[in-house]
Scaffold this active site. Sequence first.
Site, PDB file in Angstrom:
ATOM      1  N   HIS A  48       0.828  -1.198   0.000  1.00  0.00           N
ATOM      2  CA  HIS A  48       0.000   0.000   0.000  1.00  0.00           C
ATOM      3  C   HIS A  48       0.869   1.258   0.000  1.00  0.00           C
ATOM      4  CE1 HIS A  48      -2.848   2.826   2.288  1.00  0.00           C
ATOM      5  NE2 HIS A  48      -3.262   2.773   1.049  1.00  0.00           N
ATOM      6  N   GLU A  70       2.075   1.805  -3.495  1.00  0.00           N
ATOM      7  CA  GLU A  70       1.007   2.335  -4.364  1.00  0.00           C
ATOM      8  C   GLU A  70       0.956   3.863  -4.272  1.00  0.00           C
ATOM      9  OE1 GLU A  70      -3.323   3.577  -3.871  1.00  0.00           O
ATOM     10  OE2 GLU A  70      -3.175   1.477  -3.255  1.00  0.00           O
ATOM     11  N   HIS A  71       1.074   4.395  -3.064  1.00  0.00           N
ATOM     12  CA  HIS A  71       1.079   5.852  -2.885  1.00  0.00           C
ATOM     13  C   HIS A  71       2.306   6.487  -3.546  1.00  0.00           C
ATOM     14  CE1 HIS A  71      -2.063   6.902   0.273  1.00  0.00           C
ATOM     15  NE2 HIS A  71      -2.233   5.613   0.084  1.00  0.00           N
ATOM     16  N   GLU A  89      -4.812   8.367   6.491  1.00  0.00           N
ATOM     17  CA  GLU A  89      -5.775   7.467   5.846  1.00  0.00           C
ATOM     18  C   GLU A  89      -6.203   6.358   6.806  1.00  0.00           C
ATOM     19  OE1 GLU A  89      -6.101   4.599   1.859  1.00  0.00           O
ATOM     20  OE2 GLU A  89      -4.232   5.646   2.322  1.00  0.00           O
TER      21      GLU A  89
END
Length: 451
Positions: A68, A71-72, A148
């Site tokens: 994750h 991905e950012h 997030e």
Amino acid sequence: MNGAVEFPLDLPELSFRAAGDSLVRRSVLPSGLRIVSEHVPGSRSLTIGYWVAVGSRDEEPGHFGSTHFLEHLLFKGTATRTALDIAIAFDSVGGEHNAMTAKEYTCYYAKVQDRDLPMAVEVLTDMLTSSLLDPIEFENERGVILEELAMADDDPSDVANERFFEAVMGHHPLGRPIGGSAETIRAATHAAVHEHYRANYRPQDLVVTVAGAVDHDVLVAAVTRAMALSGWDLNVSAPPVSRRSGVPATLAQGSPVSIVRRPLEQANILMGFPGLLATDDRRVTMSVLNSVFGGGMSSRLFQEVREKRGLAYSVYSFAPGYSDAGLFGMYAGCTPAKAGQVAELMLGELHRLAEHGVTAAEMTRAAGQLSGASALALEDSDTRMSRLGRSEITLGEFIDLDEALGRLAQVTADDVQNLAAELAAGPLSISAVGALDDDVFDAILPATVPS
């Protein structure tokens, strides 16, 4: 096409017509890079996805949350494009771009007009192959991801969902949260994420799928050219990475009951059992069961819990499947004082389905709902692009609408009842968030958990 079309990893070229006269073409390049397209007649736009078959379940200790995190970071700039350049490229043509990290894959995607395919290929290729992974941006994004996660932790349904996966899957990697935890993100190092990037982002790991107004030959040429400009050597021969094993995992249940106490107006309840693998032939039976049981406003859960008793606003069932495990779950949000009653009703409805089966009218409604929803979904190139990705990465075969409807027509009421009985016989797991007492679910637990 008649029947499913297999996607062998060692077949260089494949082409066939699918339902609605769409043309599906697939190329496996010598480097192991796979490119799959579906030309849809009459389309003026397309959706493109760059898939890597690595997700949160693949992370090793010390790398939790890296998928994750990465991905950012791939949106934060390359040697030739800043993060702003990437955003402007799509905004200036009215396009959309984003990414998603899942438990078994990561996908970077964009939706653009057909004329903007070259730009989308160039930018997405640049992002995947040439990300700087800048240390300063790494620290900035650490803060973004922590925010997030904090946002998700403020959502009781998200918290209940994470606890539910932990309860059903136990210590299996599928039980871990996709985004990691605040602790793992704080502990993540630039070196670990960089290592994860280099190990998993290679030509043989990559699948490119496009659906809509696409010419396959033009697509292959554009991807090949962009990859070459990025520095990836497509002349080196390598087989595509193997698909995951479909051997069912042995799941050891986590805590049967997980209650997170918070002073909320509602209790968010999730309960359920181990389910079916993504490749299980009974997935279509599961779809019918889910439709009848909790898949719409005419479903048993909606009618019994909401319409007849007014105990919940939101109530439904769901059934995600993965390569070696799956689960079947039920959700309801209700006042804490009614949590025990709602849980009893939901479980009771499943047992009633298992014991007495479904009616002919329910079977007809489910078939209509599923066939209509499938047809409507395929009006969107996003859905078609995702179908190509799942076909290539997970299923190893392509199933068009006609074949899907044919399989749906073969499901019988006995099939649904037998599957319901199998699910109901499994170990029950419950997760809940709200102002709840320890014993709120005791009435439905004795048969599963000694008191």
